[in-house]
Design a protein around this motif. Sequence first.
Motif, mmCIF file in Angstrom:
data_model
loop_
_atom_site.group_PDB
_atom_site.id
_atom_site.type_symbol
_atom_site.label_atom_id
_atom_site.label_comp_id
_atom_site.label_asym_id
_atom_site.label_seq_id
_atom_site.Cartn_x
_atom_site.Cartn_y
_atom_site.Cartn_z
ATOM 1 N N ALA A 56 0.724 -1.409 0.026
ATOM 2 C CA ALA A 56 0.012 0.012 0.000
ATOM 3 C C ALA A 56 0.882 1.345 0.046
ATOM 4 C CB ALA A 56 -0.981 0.110 1.123
ATOM 5 N N MET A 57 1.933 1.307 0.745
ATOM 6 C CA MET A 57 2.640 2.411 0.866
ATOM 7 C C MET A 57 3.383 2.863 -0.384
ATOM 8 S SD MET A 57 2.954 3.672 4.307
ATOM 9 C CE MET A 57 4.548 4.249 4.681
ATOM 10 N N SER A 58 3.918 1.618 -0.927
ATOM 11 C CA SER A 58 4.713 2.164 -2.154
ATOM 12 C C SER A 58 3.898 2.092 -3.279
ATOM 13 C CB SER A 58 5.802 0.773 -2.261
ATOM 14 O OG SER A 58 5.159 -0.450 -2.512
ATOM 15 N N ALA A 59 2.549 1.745 -3.044
ATOM 16 C CA ALA A 59 1.593 1.389 -4.424
ATOM 17 C C ALA A 59 2.277 0.557 -5.436
ATOM 18 C CB ALA A 59 1.354 2.883 -4.762
ATOM 19 N N SER A 60 2.813 -0.544 -5.024
ATOM 20 C CA SER A 60 3.592 -1.336 -5.806
ATOM 21 C C SER A 60 3.720 -2.712 -5.376
ATOM 22 C CB SER A 60 4.944 -0.772 -6.173
ATOM 23 O OG SER A 60 5.641 -1.559 -7.059
ATOM 24 N N ALA A 61 4.508 -3.601 -5.692
ATOM 25 C CA ALA A 61 4.310 -5.022 -5.461
ATOM 26 C C ALA A 61 5.236 -5.250 -3.991
ATOM 27 C CB ALA A 61 5.103 -6.016 -6.404
ATOM 28 N N PHE A 62 6.155 -4.461 -3.874
ATOM 29 C CA PHE A 62 6.989 -4.552 -2.536
ATOM 30 C C PHE A 62 7.799 -3.075 -2.332
ATOM 31 C CE2 PHE A 62 9.019 -6.906 -5.945
ATOM 32 C CZ PHE A 62 10.285 -6.017 -6.228
ATOM 33 N N SER A 63 8.438 -3.055 -1.080
ATOM 34 C CA SER A 63 9.106 -1.727 -0.937
ATOM 35 C C SER A 63 10.518 -2.083 -0.734
ATOM 36 C CB SER A 63 8.689 -1.309 0.446
ATOM 37 O OG SER A 63 9.123 -2.097 1.551
ATOM 38 N N GLU A 81 14.581 -10.392 1.750
ATOM 39 C CA GLU A 81 13.337 -9.976 1.478
ATOM 40 C C GLU A 81 12.307 -10.862 2.511
ATOM 41 O OE1 GLU A 81 11.771 -11.867 -2.125
ATOM 42 O OE2 GLU A 81 12.392 -13.870 -1.709
ATOM 43 N N THR A 82 11.425 -10.057 2.904
ATOM 44 C CA THR A 82 10.913 -10.443 3.997
ATOM 45 C C THR A 82 9.174 -10.560 3.892
ATOM 46 O OG1 THR A 82 10.447 -7.987 4.723
ATOM 47 C CG2 THR A 82 12.020 -9.378 5.926
ATOM 48 N N TRP A 83 8.339 -11.209 4.451
ATOM 49 C CA TRP A 83 6.906 -11.153 4.031
ATOM 50 C C TRP A 83 6.645 -11.695 2.934
ATOM 51 C CZ3 TRP A 83 3.376 -11.251 8.068
ATOM 52 C CH2 TRP A 83 3.883 -10.688 9.514
ATOM 53 N N LEU A 120 2.605 -10.822 -3.663
ATOM 54 C CA LEU A 120 1.863 -11.193 -5.177
ATOM 55 C C LEU A 120 2.407 -12.383 -5.547
ATOM 56 C CD1 LEU A 120 1.392 -7.584 -6.348
ATOM 57 C CD2 LEU A 120 -0.263 -9.073 -5.283
ATOM 58 N N PRO A 121 1.652 -13.488 -6.233
ATOM 59 C CA PRO A 121 2.058 -14.610 -6.617
ATOM 60 C C PRO A 121 3.281 -14.454 -7.537
ATOM 61 C CG PRO A 121 -0.325 -14.510 -6.750
ATOM 62 C CD PRO A 121 0.113 -13.323 -6.301
ATOM 63 N N TRP A 122 3.205 -13.488 -8.447
ATOM 64 C CA TRP A 122 4.378 -13.292 -9.642
ATOM 65 C C TRP A 122 5.612 -12.579 -9.073
ATOM 66 C CZ3 TRP A 122 5.505 -8.246 -9.974
ATOM 67 C CH2 TRP A 122 4.431 -7.419 -9.840
ATOM 68 N N ALA A 123 5.465 -11.908 -7.721
ATOM 69 C CA ALA A 123 6.502 -11.091 -7.375
ATOM 70 C C ALA A 123 7.815 -11.833 -7.157
ATOM 71 C CB ALA A 123 6.162 -10.232 -6.186
ATOM 72 N N ALA A 124 8.964 -11.487 -7.511
ATOM 73 C CA ALA A 124 10.068 -12.145 -7.266
ATOM 74 C C ALA A 124 11.313 -11.237 -7.355
ATOM 75 C CB ALA A 124 10.268 -13.274 -8.395
ATOM 76 N N THR A 125 12.409 -11.718 -6.494
ATOM 77 C CA THR A 125 13.349 -10.690 -6.267
ATOM 78 C C THR A 125 14.603 -11.373 -6.244
ATOM 79 O OG1 THR A 125 14.111 -10.621 -3.798
ATOM 80 C CG2 THR A 125 12.211 -9.144 -4.623
#
Length: 153
Positions: A38-45, A111-113, A118-123
């Motif tokens: 929510a804060m980042s308006a994106s998939a992760f911060s 990476e945390t949490w 999101l299912p597709w989010a990967a770092t």
Amino acid sequence: MDDWQLPWEGGCRCGTVRIRVTKPPLLAMACHCTGCQAMSASAFSLSLAIPADGFAVTAGEPVLGGRNRDMHHFCSACMTWMFTRPPGMDWFVNVRPSLLDDHLWFVPYVETWTSEKLPWAATPARHSFEKVPELPEFEPLIRAYADEGARPL
Ligand SMILES: [Zn+2]
Ligand SMILES: [Zn+2]
């Protein structure tokens, strides 16, 4: 130590608030929690944990925001989410690395949490946690990051 190419300069989207980093980061992180989504308006911060005495605001006056308005600092003009001072942990500041003038080198190390991602989010983070590591778990991560964390190019 010198290969961190400090100091680093950075700022918000509109340039009103400027920041400077003068000490090497403790950790580079990505957080997938729904709050960061929510804060980042994106998939992760993204965060760089900087020792508190190695971080300074050099221009402008950030304002507090976020859910409890107690730790997340924003530019009052452009509303960029800039850095976080977690309550009770005043020895470090979590700075958003994409605000650094030179940040192409940034790679999350932890990476945390991932339980909320999101299912597709990967770092490319080397260490993944379903939630947040316990405090004692951070010490070896910080030591390993000092050795092998990605450096400025
Ligand atoms: Zn701004
Ligand atoms: Zn988060």
